[in-house]
Write a protein that holds these residues in place. Structure first.
Motif, mmCIF file in Angstrom:
data_model
loop_
_atom_site.group_PDB
_atom_site.id
_atom_site.type_symbol
_atom_site.label_atom_id
_atom_site.label_comp_id
_atom_site.label_asym_id
_atom_site.label_seq_id
_atom_site.Cartn_x
_atom_site.Cartn_y
_atom_site.Cartn_z
ATOM 1 N N ALA A 69 0.832 -1.205 0.000
ATOM 2 C CA ALA A 69 0.000 0.000 0.000
ATOM 3 C C ALA A 69 0.867 1.255 0.000
ATOM 4 N N ASP A 70 1.912 1.256 0.816
ATOM 5 C CA ASP A 70 2.808 2.414 0.884
ATOM 6 C C ASP A 70 3.538 2.623 -0.440
ATOM 7 N N ILE A 125 2.436 1.794 -3.466
ATOM 8 C CA ILE A 125 1.474 2.350 -4.418
ATOM 9 C C ILE A 125 1.287 3.843 -4.156
ATOM 10 N N PHE A 126 1.144 4.203 -2.882
ATOM 11 C CA PHE A 126 0.973 5.612 -2.525
ATOM 12 C C PHE A 126 2.189 6.432 -2.946
ATOM 13 N N SER A 127 3.383 5.959 -2.612
ATOM 14 C CA SER A 127 4.606 6.714 -2.910
ATOM 15 C C SER A 127 4.803 6.890 -4.407
ATOM 16 N N ALA A 128 4.597 5.808 -5.161
ATOM 17 C CA ALA A 128 4.810 5.874 -6.609
ATOM 18 C C ALA A 128 3.849 6.858 -7.263
ATOM 19 N N MET A 129 2.573 6.800 -6.887
ATOM 20 C CA MET A 129 1.586 7.680 -7.499
ATOM 21 C C MET A 129 1.770 9.125 -7.049
ATOM 22 N N LEU A 130 2.146 9.320 -5.796
ATOM 23 C CA LEU A 130 2.323 10.675 -5.284
ATOM 24 C C LEU A 130 3.465 11.392 -5.993
ATOM 25 N N GLU A 131 4.488 10.639 -6.400
ATOM 26 C CA GLU A 131 5.646 11.232 -7.067
ATOM 27 C C GLU A 131 5.446 11.386 -8.571
ATOM 28 N N ASP A 132 4.302 10.947 -9.081
ATOM 29 C CA ASP A 132 4.034 10.981 -10.517
ATOM 30 C C ASP A 132 3.596 12.386 -10.933
ATOM 31 N N ASP A 133 4.464 13.092 -11.657
ATOM 32 C CA ASP A 133 4.153 14.460 -12.083
ATOM 33 C C ASP A 133 2.998 14.514 -13.078
ATOM 34 N N GLU A 134 2.709 13.390 -13.741
ATOM 35 C CA GLU A 134 1.651 13.368 -14.746
ATOM 36 C C GLU A 134 0.325 12.859 -14.189
ATOM 37 N N LEU A 135 0.279 12.606 -12.895
ATOM 38 C CA LEU A 135 -0.963 12.134 -12.288
ATOM 39 C C LEU A 135 -2.024 13.227 -12.385
ATOM 40 N N PRO A 136 -3.242 12.888 -12.827
ATOM 41 C CA PRO A 136 -4.294 13.909 -12.932
ATOM 42 C C PRO A 136 -4.495 14.651 -11.614
ATOM 43 N N ALA A 183 -7.035 15.764 -10.407
ATOM 44 C CA ALA A 183 -8.293 15.401 -9.747
ATOM 45 C C ALA A 183 -8.098 14.352 -8.658
ATOM 46 N N ILE A 184 -6.952 13.673 -8.646
ATOM 47 C CA ILE A 184 -6.700 12.629 -7.654
ATOM 48 C C ILE A 184 -6.008 13.240 -6.441
ATOM 49 N N THR A 185 -6.612 13.098 -5.266
ATOM 50 C CA THR A 185 -6.063 13.667 -4.040
ATOM 51 C C THR A 185 -5.216 12.629 -3.298
ATOM 52 N N GLU A 186 -4.469 13.101 -2.289
ATOM 53 C CA GLU A 186 -3.648 12.189 -1.496
ATOM 54 C C GLU A 186 -4.512 11.161 -0.770
ATOM 55 N N ASP A 187 -5.643 11.597 -0.231
ATOM 56 C CA ASP A 187 -6.531 10.658 0.455
ATOM 57 C C ASP A 187 -7.014 9.570 -0.500
ATOM 58 N N GLN A 188 -7.287 9.961 -1.729
ATOM 59 C CA GLN A 188 -7.748 8.984 -2.715
ATOM 60 C C GLN A 188 -6.634 8.007 -3.088
ATOM 61 N N ILE A 189 -5.400 8.504 -3.148
ATOM 62 C CA ILE A 189 -4.273 7.607 -3.429
ATOM 63 C C ILE A 189 -4.100 6.618 -2.284
ATOM 64 N N HIS A 190 -4.242 7.101 -1.046
ATOM 65 C CA HIS A 190 -4.191 6.197 0.106
ATOM 66 C C HIS A 190 -5.265 5.120 -0.019
ATOM 67 N N CYS A 191 -6.454 5.535 -0.409
ATOM 68 C CA CYS A 191 -7.555 4.586 -0.578
ATOM 69 C C CYS A 191 -7.189 3.532 -1.615
ATOM 70 N N ASP A 241 -13.229 -3.951 -8.143
ATOM 71 C CA ASP A 241 -14.384 -3.738 -7.269
ATOM 72 C C ASP A 241 -14.022 -2.863 -6.071
ATOM 73 N N ARG A 242 -12.853 -3.115 -5.499
ATOM 74 C CA ARG A 242 -12.461 -2.414 -4.273
ATOM 75 C C ARG A 242 -12.114 -0.948 -4.510
ATOM 76 N N VAL A 243 -11.541 -0.636 -5.674
ATOM 77 C CA VAL A 243 -11.077 0.743 -5.887
ATOM 78 C C VAL A 243 -12.111 1.620 -6.584
ATOM 79 N N LEU A 244 -13.227 1.039 -7.006
ATOM 80 C CA LEU A 244 -14.216 1.803 -7.767
ATOM 81 C C LEU A 244 -14.687 3.053 -7.032
ATOM 82 N N ASP A 245 -14.892 2.939 -5.713
ATOM 83 C CA ASP A 245 -15.429 4.088 -4.993
ATOM 84 C C ASP A 245 -14.354 4.925 -4.301
ATOM 85 N N CYS A 246 -13.077 4.707 -4.661
ATOM 86 C CA CYS A 246 -12.013 5.539 -4.084
ATOM 87 C C CYS A 246 -12.024 6.949 -4.670
ATOM 88 N N LEU A 247 -12.479 7.074 -5.908
ATOM 89 C CA LEU A 247 -12.465 8.380 -6.564
ATOM 90 C C LEU A 247 -13.450 8.385 -7.726
#
Length: 250
Positions: free
Chosen positions: A30-31, A33-44, A46-54, A106-112
């Protein structure tokens, strides 16, 4: 006088348990996934840190400690894969089952709001925001699931994980090809006047092909088509623009 009471005894958490209920092995994933996405300069945006944690927690929670060990996956590998490919693509590197892939989605559908994220991603590719939103509104729920799966399970050459038929249908419903051509040619250095002339004069057959229509039937049709493009070029472009663009037949 009241007698002092002993402080309440609290047991330390099991060493394999993290605060949010994930085991230490799951938390590592989980950590990552969070770290990789948080460091992604091209990440939309619209995606917040809380959503990445989710997302990280939900994906990691699919796999038990035994399953993680069986797959041989760890956090460092996930980060490396994401940096290299821009997606985790667990199914490309590890033996993810169909049931596990479906559970991840199924699990990530409602994260964002996945449609909002997809629209922002498409707009970043150059499509006007209004048309990108229209495009996404035409995507089926199954298509949306395929988009999510392309980010976490299986890397695909299809646009955002969408099958060609669905892309073509959405494109035909929402995209003004001539306006898109105009904007692209201005970005490539044509004057607004020249770009508008080319976009408005583009043969209808080419516009239809760009929207997923039929290809040219034979060599004779192709030569006729090239002739139309060259005539359009001579009518719309200055000599300097023709040289810089290389010409339609170049």
């Amino acid at each position: 006088m009241a007698q002092p009471t002993e402080p309440a005894q609290t047991s330390a958490p099991e060493p394999t348990e993290a605060e949010d209920g994930l085991s230490s092995a799951q938390q590592e994933l989980a950590d990552a996934i969070f770290s990789a996405m948080l460091e992604d300069d091209e990440l939309p945006a619209a995606i917040t840190e809380d959503q990445i944690h989710c997302l990280g927690d939900r994906v990691a929670g699919v796999f038990s400690d035994e399953r993680i060990a069986e797959m041989g996956v760890n956090g460092a590998q996930l980060i490396e894969a994401y940096v290299d490919r821009g997606s985790f693509a667990l199914g490309d590197d590890y033996g993810i089952t169909d049931d596990e892939a479906s559970e991840v989605v199924d699990r990530v559908l409602d994260c964002l709001d996945w449609r909002l994220v997809l629209a922002e991603s498409i707009a970043a590719e150059g499509l006007p925001a209004e048309q990108a939103s229209c495009f996404v509104s035409e995507i089926s729920d199954e298509g949306l699931r395929a988009t999510i799966e392309s980010g976490f399970i299986t890397e695909t050459e299809d646009d955002f994980g969408l099958v060609e038929e669905e892309v073509v249908r959405a494109f035909q419903s929402c995209v003004d090809i001539r306006e898109l051509l105009y904007q692209q040619m201005v970005l490539e250095g044509l004057s607004e006047e020249s770009a508008r002339c080319v976009a408005d004069g583009m043969p209808e057959g080419l516009v239809e092909m760009m929207l997923g229509g039929p290809e040219l039937e034979d060599d004779e049709a192709a030569l006729e088509f090239i002739g139309e493009l060259m005539a359009l070029q001579n009518r719309c472009l200055t000599p300097e623009e023709m040289e810089s663009m290389g010409g339609f037949g170049g």
